[in-house]
Design a protein around this motif. Structure first.
Motif, mmCIF file in Angstrom:
data_model
loop_
_atom_site.group_PDB
_atom_site.id
_atom_site.type_symbol
_atom_site.label_atom_id
_atom_site.label_comp_id
_atom_site.label_asym_id
_atom_site.label_seq_id
_atom_site.Cartn_x
_atom_site.Cartn_y
_atom_site.Cartn_z
ATOM 1 N N LYS A 3 37.281 -0.552 -10.204
ATOM 2 C CA LYS A 3 38.846 -0.531 -10.624
ATOM 3 C C LYS A 3 39.166 0.986 -10.572
ATOM 4 O O LYS A 3 38.475 1.951 -10.850
ATOM 5 N N SER A 5 41.182 2.709 -12.297
ATOM 6 C CA SER A 5 41.256 3.377 -13.595
ATOM 7 C C SER A 5 39.812 3.877 -14.098
ATOM 8 O O SER A 5 39.704 4.875 -14.493
ATOM 9 N N ASP A 6 38.702 3.194 -13.492
ATOM 10 C CA ASP A 6 37.426 3.869 -13.819
ATOM 11 C C ASP A 6 37.132 4.892 -12.895
ATOM 12 O O ASP A 6 36.469 5.849 -13.350
ATOM 13 N N ARG A 36 40.057 -3.276 -7.565
ATOM 14 C CA ARG A 36 41.597 -3.743 -8.275
ATOM 15 C C ARG A 36 42.427 -2.369 -8.464
ATOM 16 O O ARG A 36 41.783 -1.437 -9.171
ATOM 17 N N MET A 37 43.396 -2.327 -8.282
ATOM 18 C CA MET A 37 44.420 -1.067 -8.288
ATOM 19 C C MET A 37 44.937 -1.482 -9.726
ATOM 20 O O MET A 37 46.205 -2.069 -9.757
ATOM 21 N N ASP A 38 44.453 -1.341 -10.823
ATOM 22 C CA ASP A 38 45.168 -1.667 -12.048
ATOM 23 C C ASP A 38 46.215 -0.702 -12.745
ATOM 24 O O ASP A 38 46.697 -0.736 -13.779
ATOM 25 N N VAL A 39 46.050 0.753 -12.208
ATOM 26 C CA VAL A 39 46.895 1.495 -12.564
ATOM 27 C C VAL A 39 47.368 2.385 -11.404
ATOM 28 O O VAL A 39 46.951 2.282 -10.312
ATOM 29 N N LYS A 40 48.640 3.043 -11.559
ATOM 30 C CA LYS A 40 49.092 3.938 -10.453
ATOM 31 C C LYS A 40 48.718 5.319 -10.542
ATOM 32 O O LYS A 40 48.595 5.920 -11.791
ATOM 33 N N GLU A 51 49.396 1.858 -2.654
ATOM 34 C CA GLU A 51 48.389 0.524 -2.607
ATOM 35 C C GLU A 51 47.866 0.455 -1.398
ATOM 36 O O GLU A 51 46.689 0.184 -1.050
#
Length: 63
Positions: A3, A5-6, A36-40, A51
């Motif tokens: 992810k 965010s991680d 997974r691109m869960d944040v910009k 993205e």
């Protein structure tokens, strides 16, 4: 699953979007299969197509 965010949390020393690309590439080479691109990304130089750039880096299209 990797992810975004991680990555950002564990690499808080990053100062730009361009510094993020090699980190994503290195993690992908370690065998991670899903991203997974869960944040910009919070960088001022983050491009509009961020993205696509990160997906290309993860899948090996950018070297």
């Amino acid at each position: 699953m990797l992810k975004l965010s991680d990555i950002l949390i564990s690499h808080h020393e990053l100062k730009s979007f361009d510094e993020l690309i090699p980190i994503v590439q290195a993690i992908a080479r370690q065998g991670e299969r899903f991203f997974r691109m869960d944040v910009k990304p919070p960088f001022p130089d983050t491009p509009d197509a961020w993205e696509d750039r990160l997906e290309a880096a993860f899948s090996g299209l950018i070297r």
